[in-house]
Design a protein around this motif. Sequence first.
Motif, PDB file in Angstrom:
ATOM      1  N   SER A  18      46.516  40.902  39.378  1.00 15.59           N
ATOM      2  CA  SER A  18      47.572  39.749  38.995  1.00 15.59           C
ATOM      3  C   SER A  18      49.105  40.765  38.350  1.00 15.59           C
ATOM      4  N   VAL A 172      53.767  34.252  42.304  1.00 12.91           N
ATOM      5  CA  VAL A 172      53.107  32.904  41.571  1.00 12.91           C
ATOM      6  C   VAL A 172      51.719  32.830  42.059  1.00 12.91           C
ATOM      7  N   PHE A 173      52.003  32.529  43.254  1.00 15.10           N
ATOM      8  CA  PHE A 173      50.677  32.264  44.467  1.00 15.10           C
ATOM      9  C   PHE A 173      49.237  33.627  44.618  1.00 15.10           C
ATOM     10  N   ILE A 175      49.155  35.398  41.379  1.00 14.08           N
ATOM     11  CA  ILE A 175      48.384  34.735  40.284  1.00 14.08           C
ATOM     12  C   ILE A 175      47.829  33.838  39.695  1.00 14.08           C
ATOM     13  N   VAL A 176      48.178  32.402  40.178  1.00 13.64           N
ATOM     14  CA  VAL A 176      47.386  31.132  40.665  1.00 13.64           C
ATOM     15  C   VAL A 176      46.061  31.325  40.973  1.00 13.64           C
ATOM     16  N   THR A 179      43.763  33.527  38.794  1.00  9.57           N
ATOM     17  CA  THR A 179      43.805  33.141  37.325  1.00  9.57           C
ATOM     18  C   THR A 179      42.085  31.863  38.200  1.00  9.57           C
ATOM     19  N   MET A 267      56.343  34.025  34.946  1.00  9.41           N
ATOM     20  CA  MET A 267      55.448  34.117  36.337  1.00  9.41           C
ATOM     21  C   MET A 267      53.448  34.345  35.903  1.00  9.41           C
ATOM     22  N   GLY A 271      51.600  31.373  36.076  1.00 13.75           N
ATOM     23  CA  GLY A 271      50.821  31.176  37.171  1.00 13.75           C
ATOM     24  C   GLY A 271      49.070  31.153  36.967  1.00 13.75           C
ATOM     25  N   GLY A 275      46.771  28.352  37.850  1.00  9.79           N
ATOM     26  CA  GLY A 275      45.506  28.707  38.045  1.00  9.79           C
ATOM     27  C   GLY A 275      44.216  27.794  38.038  1.00  9.79           C
TER      28      GLY A 275
END
Length: 284
Positions: A18, A172-173, A175-176, A179, A267, A271, A275
């Motif tokens: 991340s 962001v994707f 991190i989502v 997470t 972010m 995220g 997530g």
Amino acid sequence: MGRVSRYMLRRPGLFVLSTLSVLLVGVLVNAAVFGYLEAVRLREHWRERFTIRAIFREDVRREFMEQIREEVARHPLVGQVVLVSPEEARARFLERLGLSEGEVAGVSFPASLEVVPRHVEDLPEIAAILREEGTFVEVFYGGKEVEGFLRLFRLLLKALSGFLLGVLGFGVFVIVVTTALTVQLRGREVEVLSLVGAPSAFSLAPFLFEGLFGGLLGGAGAYLLGLAFFVPFFRLVGEAFPGFLWVNVEELLVVLLPLDLGVGCGMGVLGVLLGHWRARRRRP
């Protein structure tokens, strides 16, 4: 903080992934911001060259010319207006071509307005307004050269905007996904907290702090990389191309510091929230 550090140490690979995604996005954002500021600087420099010239009719009195100049100067799109008298127009012509008064005897030079817009992209609109006045014989500016520059500038802004949205969405994707994977891996722990009546915010807190910390680390790393690159870069290109209008490196670094930290933290938090919500929805 003990819970946060324990979570990060338990799955350090996800935390590092991340953080690196935020770092990568920050570096790309820095490059895009540099390109945007350079384009704006060039635009402001060329603004002086893209001047509208409106030629008055010969029957227009000097008092009316001054009135027109004041009205045009009050327009919100106009940056500067200069009334060029016939005498000044003659003097400019002689100086530019190196001629004497006798060589242009009998040649009349009309008065004109020179209008510099606040922004280059407003040239066509201001020219159209001047043509509607009815006191000018002709209104002209750079023509195809200006229109080509405007198309290029708008295309550049659209490309940079799309690029920024793309890299931010990518960060962001990542991190989502990380997470959501982390929440699923710790699903039993989150489920136990829910069974004992712990609020959702209690189980979210360690992930949120982890995302904020990772975003802060990634943003700070992006700024340090930008600092390490841009300072020697501007020193090198400044010596190689001294006449080019480069962005001031001090101003650029002042812009990048809050931007990198803000983008990184934003972010990270966004995220984690997405997530965490995604993982809780998918958990049976």
